[in-house]
Design a protein around this motif. Structure first.
Motif, PDB file in Angstrom:
ATOM      1  N   HIS A   8      -2.267  10.199  -7.684  1.00 55.69           N
ATOM      2  CA  HIS A   8      -3.615  10.018  -7.147  1.00 55.69           C
ATOM      3  C   HIS A   8      -4.497  11.199  -7.562  1.00 55.69           C
ATOM      4  N   GLN A  30       2.653   6.055  -7.139  1.00 54.99           N
ATOM      5  CA  GLN A  30       1.613   6.315  -8.140  1.00 54.99           C
ATOM      6  C   GLN A  30       1.002   7.684  -7.890  1.00 54.99           C
ATOM      7  N   LYS A  46       3.886   1.520  -1.098  1.00 56.90           N
ATOM      8  CA  LYS A  46       4.533   1.629  -2.405  1.00 56.90           C
ATOM      9  C   LYS A  46       3.579   2.289  -3.411  1.00 56.90           C
ATOM     10  N   GLN A  47       2.329   1.822  -3.360  1.00 57.01           N
ATOM     11  CA  GLN A  47       1.328   2.363  -4.271  1.00 57.01           C
ATOM     12  C   GLN A  47       1.101   3.854  -3.970  1.00 57.01           C
ATOM     13  N   LYS A  92       0.826  -1.206   0.000  1.00 52.17           N
ATOM     14  CA  LYS A  92       0.000   0.000   0.000  1.00 52.17           C
ATOM     15  C   LYS A  92       0.866   1.264   0.000  1.00 52.17           C
TER      16      LYS A  92
END
Ligand SMILES: [Zn+2]
Length: 353
Positions: free
Chosen positions: A276, A274, A269-270, A267
Protein backbone atom coordinates in the motif's frame (compact mmCIF):
# COMPACT_ATOMS: atom_id res chain seq x y z
CA UNK A 1 20.49 17.97 0.00
CA UNK A 2 16.92 17.14 0.98
CA UNK A 3 14.53 20.04 1.68
CA UNK A 4 11.96 18.92 4.23
CA UNK A 5 8.53 20.53 3.67
CA UNK A 6 5.86 20.19 6.34
CA UNK A 7 2.48 20.64 4.63
CA UNK A 8 -0.72 20.86 6.66
CA UNK A 9 -4.34 20.41 5.52
CA UNK A 10 -5.97 23.10 7.64
CA UNK A 11 -9.58 21.99 8.17
CA UNK A 12 -12.13 20.45 10.56
CA UNK A 13 -13.32 16.82 10.31
CA UNK A 14 -14.14 15.72 6.76
CA UNK A 15 -17.79 15.07 7.71
CA UNK A 16 -18.23 18.73 8.78
CA UNK A 17 -18.14 18.10 12.52
CA UNK A 18 -15.92 19.75 15.06
CA UNK A 19 -14.90 23.08 16.47
CA UNK A 20 -12.37 25.01 14.33
CA UNK A 21 -10.75 26.47 17.43
CA UNK A 22 -10.07 23.03 18.84
CA UNK A 23 -9.28 21.23 15.56
CA UNK A 24 -7.46 23.96 13.62
CA UNK A 25 -6.36 27.07 15.50
CA UNK A 26 -5.14 25.65 18.82
CA UNK A 27 -3.16 22.67 17.44
CA UNK A 28 -1.71 24.75 14.60
CA UNK A 29 -0.52 27.28 17.17
CA UNK A 30 1.28 24.52 19.06
CA UNK A 31 2.68 23.07 15.87
CA UNK A 32 4.02 26.43 14.68
CA UNK A 33 5.68 27.11 18.05
CA UNK A 34 7.36 23.71 17.89
CA UNK A 35 8.54 24.19 14.29
CA UNK A 36 9.76 27.72 15.05
CA UNK A 37 12.19 26.38 17.69
CA UNK A 38 13.97 24.52 14.89
CA UNK A 39 13.61 27.14 12.19
CA UNK A 40 11.28 24.82 10.27
CA UNK A 41 8.55 26.12 7.97
CA UNK A 42 4.91 25.10 7.82
CA UNK A 43 3.04 25.16 4.50
CA UNK A 44 -0.60 25.60 5.49
CA UNK A 45 -3.16 24.41 2.92
CA UNK A 46 -6.12 26.47 4.09
CA UNK A 47 -9.43 24.81 3.14
CA UNK A 48 -10.93 27.92 1.62
CA UNK A 49 -14.44 26.53 0.93
CA UNK A 50 -15.16 25.80 4.59
CA UNK A 51 -13.44 28.95 5.85
CA UNK A 52 -15.68 30.93 3.47
CA UNK A 53 -18.69 29.25 5.09
CA UNK A 54 -17.43 30.17 8.56
CA UNK A 55 -17.30 33.79 7.38
CA UNK A 56 -20.77 33.69 5.83
CA UNK A 57 -22.15 32.28 9.07
CA UNK A 58 -20.56 35.12 11.01
CA UNK A 59 -21.78 37.77 8.54
CA UNK A 60 -25.33 36.38 8.55
CA UNK A 61 -25.77 35.82 12.27
CA UNK A 62 -23.32 38.22 13.87
CA UNK A 63 -21.96 35.24 15.80
CA UNK A 64 -18.43 34.02 15.20
CA UNK A 65 -19.36 30.45 16.12
CA UNK A 66 -16.71 28.98 13.80
CA UNK A 67 -13.91 31.33 14.94
CA UNK A 68 -13.40 32.94 11.57
CA UNK A 69 -11.54 35.88 13.12
CA UNK A 70 -9.06 33.62 14.91
CA UNK A 71 -8.46 31.65 11.71
CA UNK A 72 -7.72 34.85 9.79
CA UNK A 73 -5.44 36.08 12.58
CA UNK A 74 -3.55 32.78 12.58
CA UNK A 75 -3.07 32.73 8.81
CA UNK A 76 -1.91 36.37 8.83
CA UNK A 77 0.60 35.87 11.58
CA UNK A 78 1.91 32.53 10.27
CA UNK A 79 2.51 34.04 6.84
CA UNK A 80 4.08 37.13 8.39
CA UNK A 81 6.48 34.87 10.31
CA UNK A 82 7.70 33.19 7.11
CA UNK A 83 5.37 30.19 6.89
CA UNK A 84 3.37 29.52 3.74
CA UNK A 85 -0.37 29.71 3.14
CA UNK A 86 -1.64 27.78 0.13
CA UNK A 87 -4.98 26.70 -1.34
CA UNK A 88 -6.93 23.59 -0.39
CA UNK A 89 -10.57 23.04 -1.44
CA UNK A 90 -13.37 20.71 -0.36
CA UNK A 91 -16.00 21.68 -2.97
CA UNK A 92 -18.75 19.90 -1.00
CA UNK A 93 -18.76 22.90 1.36
CA UNK A 94 -19.84 25.34 -1.33
CA UNK A 95 -23.51 24.45 -0.88
CA UNK A 96 -23.17 23.27 2.72
CA UNK A 97 -25.57 24.28 5.47
CA UNK A 98 -24.78 24.52 9.15
CA UNK A 99 -26.61 22.16 11.48
CA UNK A 100 -26.42 21.58 15.19
CA UNK A 101 -23.80 18.83 14.77
CA UNK A 102 -21.81 20.47 12.02
CA UNK A 103 -21.91 21.21 8.32
CA UNK A 104 -24.22 19.27 6.05
CA UNK A 105 -22.30 19.04 2.80
CA UNK A 106 -23.30 18.38 -0.79
CA UNK A 107 -21.68 14.98 -1.30
CA UNK A 108 -22.38 15.05 -5.04
CA UNK A 109 -19.66 17.71 -5.20
CA UNK A 110 -17.11 16.02 -2.94
CA UNK A 111 -14.73 14.98 -5.72
CA UNK A 112 -13.36 18.11 -7.37
CA UNK A 113 -11.90 16.04 -10.21
CA UNK A 114 -15.41 14.81 -11.13
CA UNK A 115 -17.00 18.29 -11.47
CA UNK A 116 -17.73 19.93 -14.82
CA UNK A 117 -15.12 22.24 -16.36
CA UNK A 118 -17.17 25.32 -15.52
CA UNK A 119 -17.84 24.25 -11.94
CA UNK A 120 -14.16 23.39 -11.40
CA UNK A 121 -13.14 26.80 -12.72
CA UNK A 122 -15.66 28.59 -10.51
CA UNK A 123 -14.60 26.63 -7.41
CA UNK A 124 -10.87 27.14 -7.89
CA UNK A 125 -10.99 30.78 -9.01
CA UNK A 126 -13.57 31.66 -6.34
CA UNK A 127 -11.69 29.96 -3.51
CA UNK A 128 -8.38 31.44 -4.57
CA UNK A 129 -9.92 34.90 -4.70
CA UNK A 130 -11.48 34.39 -1.26
CA UNK A 131 -8.16 33.30 0.27
CA UNK A 132 -6.27 36.18 -1.33
CA UNK A 133 -8.84 38.70 -0.08
CA UNK A 134 -8.60 37.17 3.40
CA UNK A 135 -4.82 37.50 3.37
CA UNK A 136 -4.78 40.93 1.72
CA UNK A 137 -5.83 42.76 4.89
CA UNK A 138 -2.39 42.04 6.36
CA UNK A 139 -0.36 41.03 3.30
CA UNK A 140 -1.52 42.96 0.23
CA UNK A 141 0.91 41.24 -2.15
CA UNK A 142 -0.07 37.72 -1.12
CA UNK A 143 -0.83 35.22 -3.89
CA UNK A 144 -1.70 31.54 -3.57
CA UNK A 145 0.57 29.43 -5.80
CA UNK A 146 0.21 25.81 -4.75
CA UNK A 147 -2.98 23.75 -4.79
CA UNK A 148 -4.13 20.63 -2.94
CA UNK A 149 -7.42 18.91 -3.77
CA UNK A 150 -10.00 17.44 -1.41
CA UNK A 151 -9.01 13.89 -0.50
CA UNK A 152 -5.95 14.37 -2.75
CA UNK A 153 -8.10 13.61 -5.78
CA UNK A 154 -6.82 15.14 -9.04
CA UNK A 155 -7.71 12.38 -11.51
CA UNK A 156 -8.77 13.11 -14.21
CA UNK A 157 -6.64 16.25 -14.12
CA UNK A 158 -7.80 18.19 -17.22
CA UNK A 159 -10.44 20.49 -15.71
CA UNK A 160 -8.33 21.15 -12.62
CA UNK A 161 -5.24 21.93 -14.72
CA UNK A 162 -7.19 24.38 -16.91
CA UNK A 163 -8.67 26.10 -13.85
CA UNK A 164 -5.34 26.34 -12.01
CA UNK A 165 -3.54 27.77 -15.03
CA UNK A 166 -6.36 30.23 -15.78
CA UNK A 167 -6.06 31.80 -12.34
CA UNK A 168 -2.28 31.84 -12.20
CA UNK A 169 -1.59 28.94 -9.84
CA UNK A 170 1.81 27.39 -10.38
CA UNK A 171 1.80 24.01 -8.71
CA UNK A 172 -0.18 21.12 -7.29
CA UNK A 173 0.75 18.95 -4.32
CA UNK A 174 -1.95 16.27 -4.24
CA UNK A 175 -0.35 13.25 -5.94
CA UNK A 176 1.33 10.53 -3.89
CA UNK A 177 2.95 7.70 -5.80
CA UNK A 178 1.25 4.28 -5.44
CA UNK A 179 -1.87 5.98 -4.03
CA UNK A 180 -5.24 4.52 -4.99
CA UNK A 181 -8.79 5.34 -3.97
CA UNK A 182 -12.08 3.95 -5.22
CA UNK A 183 -15.43 5.17 -3.98
CA UNK A 184 -16.15 8.77 -3.05
CA UNK A 185 -13.06 9.81 -5.02
CA UNK A 186 -11.37 7.76 -7.71
CA UNK A 187 -7.71 7.82 -8.57
CA UNK A 188 -4.76 5.58 -9.23
CA UNK A 189 -1.35 7.22 -8.82
CA UNK A 190 0.63 3.97 -9.18
CA UNK A 191 2.58 5.19 -12.18
CA UNK A 192 3.26 8.72 -10.88
CA UNK A 193 6.55 10.08 -12.21
CA UNK A 194 8.42 10.06 -8.87
CA UNK A 195 7.87 9.54 -5.17
CA UNK A 196 9.58 12.82 -4.35
CA UNK A 197 11.19 14.65 -7.32
CA UNK A 198 8.87 17.38 -8.67
CA UNK A 199 7.96 17.29 -12.35
CA UNK A 200 6.21 19.52 -14.91
CA UNK A 201 2.70 18.05 -14.70
CA UNK A 202 0.94 16.78 -17.81
CA UNK A 203 -2.31 18.75 -17.87
CA UNK A 204 -4.36 15.65 -18.73
CA UNK A 205 -2.81 13.51 -16.01
CA UNK A 206 -0.78 15.08 -13.21
CA UNK A 207 1.01 11.75 -12.67
CA UNK A 208 2.85 12.17 -15.95
CA UNK A 209 5.53 14.57 -17.14
CA UNK A 210 5.10 17.16 -19.88
CA UNK A 211 8.10 19.43 -20.22
CA UNK A 212 5.95 22.22 -21.71
CA UNK A 213 3.50 22.39 -18.80
CA UNK A 214 3.36 25.57 -16.68
CA UNK A 215 2.29 23.52 -13.64
CA UNK A 216 4.69 21.70 -11.35
CA UNK A 217 3.64 18.65 -9.36
CA UNK A 218 5.23 18.37 -5.92
CA UNK A 219 4.30 14.84 -4.83
CA UNK A 220 3.66 14.04 -1.19
CA UNK A 221 6.47 11.61 -0.34
CA UNK A 222 5.26 8.02 -0.44
CA UNK A 223 6.61 4.48 -0.51
CA UNK A 224 5.10 1.14 -1.49
CA UNK A 225 4.98 -0.82 1.79
CA UNK A 226 3.44 -3.84 3.44
CA UNK A 227 0.74 -3.07 5.97
CA UNK A 228 3.07 -3.73 8.93
CA UNK A 229 5.04 -0.60 8.01
CA UNK A 230 1.97 1.48 8.88
CA UNK A 231 1.69 0.54 12.54
CA UNK A 232 1.98 3.46 14.95
CA UNK A 233 0.09 4.74 17.95
CA UNK A 234 -1.14 7.81 16.12
CA UNK A 235 -2.48 5.83 13.21
CA UNK A 236 -4.75 4.09 15.70
CA UNK A 237 -5.80 7.53 16.96
CA UNK A 238 -6.60 8.50 13.37
CA UNK A 239 -8.68 5.34 12.85
CA UNK A 240 -10.61 6.07 16.03
CA UNK A 241 -11.26 9.67 14.88
CA UNK A 242 -12.38 8.51 11.43
CA UNK A 243 -14.76 6.05 13.09
CA UNK A 244 -16.25 8.75 15.33
CA UNK A 245 -16.61 11.31 12.54
CA UNK A 246 -17.62 9.15 9.59
CA UNK A 247 -18.64 10.79 6.35
CA UNK A 248 -22.39 10.84 5.88
CA UNK A 249 -21.99 10.38 2.14
CA UNK A 250 -24.06 7.76 0.29
CA UNK A 251 -22.90 4.30 1.31
CA UNK A 252 -22.50 3.05 -2.26
CA UNK A 253 -19.98 5.82 -2.85
CA UNK A 254 -17.95 5.39 0.34
CA UNK A 255 -17.95 1.59 0.15
CA UNK A 256 -19.45 1.91 3.60
CA UNK A 257 -22.40 -0.41 3.02
CA UNK A 258 -22.75 -3.47 5.19
CA UNK A 259 -19.93 -5.84 4.49
CA UNK A 260 -20.66 -9.48 3.99
CA UNK A 261 -18.33 -12.08 5.53
CA UNK A 262 -17.03 -12.74 2.05
CA UNK A 263 -16.20 -9.12 1.29
CA UNK A 264 -14.53 -8.66 4.69
CA UNK A 265 -12.34 -11.67 3.90
CA UNK A 266 -11.54 -10.22 0.47
CA UNK A 267 -10.65 -6.86 1.99
CA UNK A 268 -8.48 -8.48 4.64
CA UNK A 269 -6.69 -10.51 1.99
CA UNK A 270 -6.05 -7.39 -0.05
CA UNK A 271 -4.85 -5.58 3.08
CA UNK A 272 -2.37 -8.29 4.00
CA UNK A 273 -1.22 -9.57 0.62
CA UNK A 274 -0.76 -6.32 -1.25
CA UNK A 275 1.55 -3.39 -0.72
CA UNK A 276 0.00 0.00 0.00
CA UNK A 277 0.99 3.64 -0.38
CA UNK A 278 2.66 4.76 2.83
CA UNK A 279 2.59 8.56 2.93
CA UNK A 280 5.06 10.62 4.96
CA UNK A 281 2.35 11.75 7.35
CA UNK A 282 3.91 13.58 10.27
CA UNK A 283 0.76 13.20 12.37
CA UNK A 284 0.35 9.48 11.85
CA UNK A 285 3.77 7.92 11.34
CA UNK A 286 6.21 7.53 14.20
CA UNK A 287 9.49 9.47 14.35
CA UNK A 288 11.36 6.21 13.71
CA UNK A 289 9.34 5.53 10.54
CA UNK A 290 9.76 9.08 9.25
CA UNK A 291 13.50 9.20 9.96
CA UNK A 292 13.97 5.88 8.16
CA UNK A 293 12.06 7.24 5.14
CA UNK A 294 14.13 10.44 5.14
CA UNK A 295 17.31 8.38 5.21
CA UNK A 296 16.08 6.26 2.30
CA UNK A 297 15.27 9.43 0.34
CA UNK A 298 18.69 10.83 1.13
CA UNK A 299 20.33 7.57 0.09
CA UNK A 300 18.62 7.83 -3.27
CA UNK A 301 18.65 11.59 -3.94
CA UNK A 302 21.24 13.06 -1.54
CA UNK A 303 23.76 13.59 -4.35
CA UNK A 304 21.30 15.21 -6.74
CA UNK A 305 22.81 18.43 -8.15
CA UNK A 306 19.97 20.59 -6.76
CA UNK A 307 18.02 20.22 -3.48
CA UNK A 308 15.23 17.65 -3.58
CA UNK A 309 11.95 18.30 -1.74
CA UNK A 310 10.54 15.76 0.71
CA UNK A 311 6.91 16.76 1.27
CA UNK A 312 5.26 15.54 4.47
CA UNK A 313 1.53 15.87 5.07
CA UNK A 314 -0.37 16.48 8.30
CA UNK A 315 -3.69 17.55 9.81
CA UNK A 316 -3.95 19.75 12.91
CA UNK A 317 -6.88 17.68 14.22
CA UNK A 318 -4.46 14.76 14.73
CA UNK A 319 -1.75 16.76 16.47
CA UNK A 320 -1.89 15.41 20.03
CA UNK A 321 0.81 15.38 22.73
CA UNK A 322 2.11 11.95 21.71
CA UNK A 323 2.48 13.20 18.15
CA UNK A 324 4.21 16.34 19.42
CA UNK A 325 6.87 14.21 21.15
CA UNK A 326 7.39 12.11 18.02
CA UNK A 327 7.73 15.23 15.91
CA UNK A 328 10.29 16.62 18.35
CA UNK A 329 12.53 13.57 17.67
CA UNK A 330 12.17 14.05 13.93
CA UNK A 331 12.98 17.76 14.13
CA UNK A 332 16.08 17.08 16.28
CA UNK A 333 17.23 14.46 13.78
CA UNK A 334 16.93 16.90 10.87
CA UNK A 335 18.67 19.64 12.84
CA UNK A 336 21.56 17.31 13.72
CA UNK A 337 22.28 16.63 10.02
CA UNK A 338 22.51 20.03 8.32
CA UNK A 339 24.81 18.51 5.69
CA UNK A 340 21.94 16.28 4.49
CA UNK A 341 18.66 17.98 5.37
CA UNK A 342 17.28 21.47 5.60
CA UNK A 343 13.86 22.93 6.32
CA UNK A 344 12.01 24.78 3.59
CA UNK A 345 8.79 25.37 1.69
CA UNK A 346 7.38 25.21 -1.83
CA UNK A 347 8.51 28.80 -2.32
CA UNK A 348 12.16 27.67 -2.28
CA UNK A 349 11.45 25.76 -5.50
CA UNK A 350 9.11 28.25 -7.15
CA UNK A 351 11.22 31.37 -6.54
CA UNK A 352 12.71 31.57 -10.01
CA UNK A 353 10.51 31.58 -13.03
ZN1 LIG B 1 -8.84 18.31 3.15
Amino acid sequence: MITVIFSLDYEIHGNGEGDPLELMVAPTDRLISQLNKFGAKLSIFAEAAEIAKFKTYKDDTGLDRFHYDKIVQQLHSAYGAGHEVELHIHPSYDHAESRQRGWMQDWSEYDLAALSAQRTRDMIAGSKHFLEQLMAAAHPGYRASVFRACNLSVMPSGNIADALIACGMRADSSVFKYGQSHGLVNFDYTDAESETLPWPADQKNFCHRDATSPLTEFPIYAEHRWITAFLSLNRLFRLYQSYRHQLAAPAHKTNGDRLSGQSIAAKLKQLLLQKHAWKADFNQASARQLIAALERAHGKYGNHETPVPFVLIGHPKLFNSHNQRQLEHLLHFIQRHPDKYRFGGYGDFLKNG
